[in-house]
Scaffold this motif. Structure first.
Motif, mmCIF file in Angstrom:
data_model
loop_
_atom_site.group_PDB
_atom_site.id
_atom_site.type_symbol
_atom_site.label_atom_id
_atom_site.label_comp_id
_atom_site.label_asym_id
_atom_site.label_seq_id
_atom_site.Cartn_x
_atom_site.Cartn_y
_atom_site.Cartn_z
ATOM 1 N N THR A 216 18.163 0.787 8.684
ATOM 2 C CA THR A 216 17.011 1.115 9.541
ATOM 3 C C THR A 216 15.697 0.546 9.022
ATOM 4 O O THR A 216 14.934 -0.078 9.772
ATOM 5 N N SER A 217 15.415 0.735 7.740
ATOM 6 C CA SER A 217 14.124 0.279 7.206
ATOM 7 C C SER A 217 14.016 -1.236 7.245
ATOM 8 O O SER A 217 12.917 -1.782 7.481
ATOM 9 N N GLU A 218 15.131 -1.938 7.007
ATOM 10 C CA GLU A 218 15.097 -3.398 7.043
ATOM 11 C C GLU A 218 14.845 -3.905 8.462
ATOM 12 O O GLU A 218 14.067 -4.843 8.674
ATOM 13 N N PHE A 219 15.500 -3.303 9.443
ATOM 14 C CA PHE A 219 15.287 -3.737 10.823
ATOM 15 C C PHE A 219 13.854 -3.469 11.273
ATOM 16 O O PHE A 219 13.259 -4.267 11.999
ATOM 17 N N GLY A 235 30.121 -4.278 6.497
ATOM 18 C CA GLY A 235 29.637 -3.271 5.564
ATOM 19 C C GLY A 235 28.312 -3.628 4.932
ATOM 20 O O GLY A 235 27.605 -2.755 4.430
ATOM 21 N N ILE A 236 27.937 -4.904 4.958
ATOM 22 C CA ILE A 236 26.627 -5.305 4.433
ATOM 23 C C ILE A 236 25.541 -4.888 5.415
ATOM 24 O O ILE A 236 24.432 -4.513 5.020
ATOM 25 N N ILE A 237 25.857 -4.932 6.704
ATOM 26 C CA ILE A 237 24.962 -4.403 7.739
ATOM 27 C C ILE A 237 25.436 -3.013 8.128
ATOM 28 O O ILE A 237 26.623 -2.804 8.393
ATOM 29 N N ASP A 238 24.524 -2.081 8.146
ATOM 30 C CA ASP A 238 24.790 -0.727 8.642
ATOM 31 C C ASP A 238 24.933 -0.823 10.161
ATOM 32 O O ASP A 238 23.949 -1.004 10.879
ATOM 33 N N GLU A 239 26.157 -0.715 10.658
ATOM 34 C CA GLU A 239 26.410 -0.968 12.077
ATOM 35 C C GLU A 239 25.773 0.078 12.984
ATOM 36 O O GLU A 239 25.358 -0.243 14.108
ATOM 37 N N GLU A 240 25.679 1.316 12.536
ATOM 38 C CA GLU A 240 25.016 2.342 13.343
ATOM 39 C C GLU A 240 23.530 2.041 13.471
ATOM 40 O O GLU A 240 22.937 2.146 14.554
ATOM 41 N N ALA A 241 22.906 1.649 12.369
ATOM 42 C CA ALA A 241 21.484 1.292 12.403
ATOM 43 C C ALA A 241 21.263 0.035 13.242
ATOM 44 O O ALA A 241 20.253 -0.079 13.949
ATOM 45 N N LEU A 246 19.202 -2.831 18.069
ATOM 46 C CA LEU A 246 19.444 -3.701 19.219
ATOM 47 C C LEU A 246 19.120 -2.995 20.535
ATOM 48 O O LEU A 246 18.584 -3.606 21.466
ATOM 49 N N LYS A 247 19.428 -1.720 20.600
ATOM 50 C CA LYS A 247 19.150 -0.958 21.826
ATOM 51 C C LYS A 247 17.655 -0.774 22.051
ATOM 52 O O LYS A 247 17.179 -0.826 23.206
ATOM 53 N N THR A 264 37.695 -4.341 14.873
ATOM 54 C CA THR A 264 36.751 -3.303 15.248
ATOM 55 C C THR A 264 37.132 -2.686 16.588
ATOM 56 O O THR A 264 37.716 -3.355 17.446
ATOM 57 N N HIS A 265 36.809 -1.405 16.745
ATOM 58 C CA HIS A 265 36.980 -0.728 18.032
ATOM 59 C C HIS A 265 35.677 -0.074 18.471
ATOM 60 O O HIS A 265 35.677 0.815 19.323
ATOM 61 N N ASP A 266 34.580 -0.538 17.882
ATOM 62 C CA ASP A 266 33.267 -0.004 18.226
ATOM 63 C C ASP A 266 32.750 -0.748 19.460
ATOM 64 O O ASP A 266 31.912 -1.638 19.375
#
Length: 307
Positions: A216-219, A235-241, A246-247, A264-266
């Motif tokens: 979050t802070s990086e984005f 795993g290097i990118i926090d996919e939830e953040a 993006l949203k 992935t199934h996200d």
């Protein structure tokens, strides 16, 4: 020597299997990709001396259950799926050559950069929905590119970017001023790259230090017009953040080659319109498949020649 090939990709290559069996006639393979669990891998390797392994995780539990195993030849470039310390303690040698798929991954990285910054993905998706919307994005030429990591792939990315006359900022653990002059890069802090880069491209191994390195802070620190690309490891990118960024328009878009879980199934992430994504195929060019495979075979030949 009993030899097994765990990697389905290697096993399915008629050319690689022909080359391997010309030196080692008796080889078990996994062309049907039946090794789904740790127990499957142990059963497959229990009487094996040498194995060619792809992305499959080989930990101390597997090594301890396969005491005859004396050498692993890595089909690929990352080593985060292998317990190197356990291998060392148990006397299991590693056959590995870095950079065998660097051009293949670098080309995918460049294609993601162009697709994102020129709005190709979104424009194509809309047109396939019969929506004619003209938005050509921005030119890659002259932009600031931030690279995290500066190994074989990142260096090849810099070479491919040469005609675009970009400013290249690199965040790396070590600084080599001779390489900086050779490649025309500038070493920079994470903070500077987040603030200045139009595109950030990740070329790091997955380690405890790099896990969720971008969250979050990086984005929030990035330009709203910026893009982030990961052709390294999930795993290097926090996919939830990343989904939130993006949203909400915190960043303009992202290109993902690697995911925390693969496959992935996200689908919530995958379906976002400003995400360009591929099923980890960056190192999967025909040329790369053969280069990695021939390297594995050479490591086997070298190991056996010593015995």
């Amino acid at each position: 020597m009993k030899i097994a090939v765990i990697s389905p990709l290697f096993s399915r290559s008629a050319q690689l299997m022909k080359e391997l069996t010309s030196f080692f006639p008796d080889v078990k393979h996994n062309a049907d990709n039946t090794l789904k669990t740790k127990a499957d891998i142990i059963a497959f390797l229990h009487d094996i001396d040498i194995a060619i392994v792809g992305r499959e995780e080989i930990d101390d539990e597997i090594l301890s259950a396969c005491p005859k195993l004396k050498m692993l030849s890595r089909y690929g470039v990352g080593l985060d799926n292998l317990d190197l310390e356990a291998m060392k303690q148990r006397g299991v040698e590693l056959g590995w050559t870095g950079g065998t798929n660097s051009n293949s991954v670098a080309e995918i990285t460049l294609s993601l950069m162009l697709s994102l910054i020129r709005n190709l993905h979104i424009a194509t998706t809309l047109l396939k929905q019969h929506i004619w919307k003209v938005n050509g994005g921005s030119e890659l030429t002259g932009k600031t590119i931030g690279l995290f990591g500066f190994g074989h792939i990142a260096k090849r990315v810099v070479e491919l970017l040469a005609p675009f006359h970009c400013t290249i900022l690199v965040c790396n653990r070590t600084h080599n001023e001779e390489e900086a002059l050779k490649y025309g890069i500038t070493y920079a802090s994470k903070e500077r790259i987040l603030e200045e880069a139009d595109i950030i491209s990740i070329h790091l191994p997955l380690t405890p230090e790099s896990k969720n390195l971008f969250s979050t802070s990086e984005f929030k620190a990035m330009k709203k017009s910026a893009f982030i690309i990961n052709t390294a490891r999930g795993g290097i990118i926090d996919e939830e953040a990343l989904k939130t960024a993006l949203k909400t328009g915190e960043i303009a878009g992202a290109g993902l080659e690697a995911f925390l879980e693969e496959p992935t199934h996200d689908w919530e992430l995958i379906d976002l319109p400003n995400l360009v994504c591929t099923p980890h195929l960056g190192g999967n060019s025909k040329e790369s498949i053969l280069a990695m495979g021939y390297s594995c075979i050479e490591h086997l030949k070298t190991f056996c020649a010593k015995k």
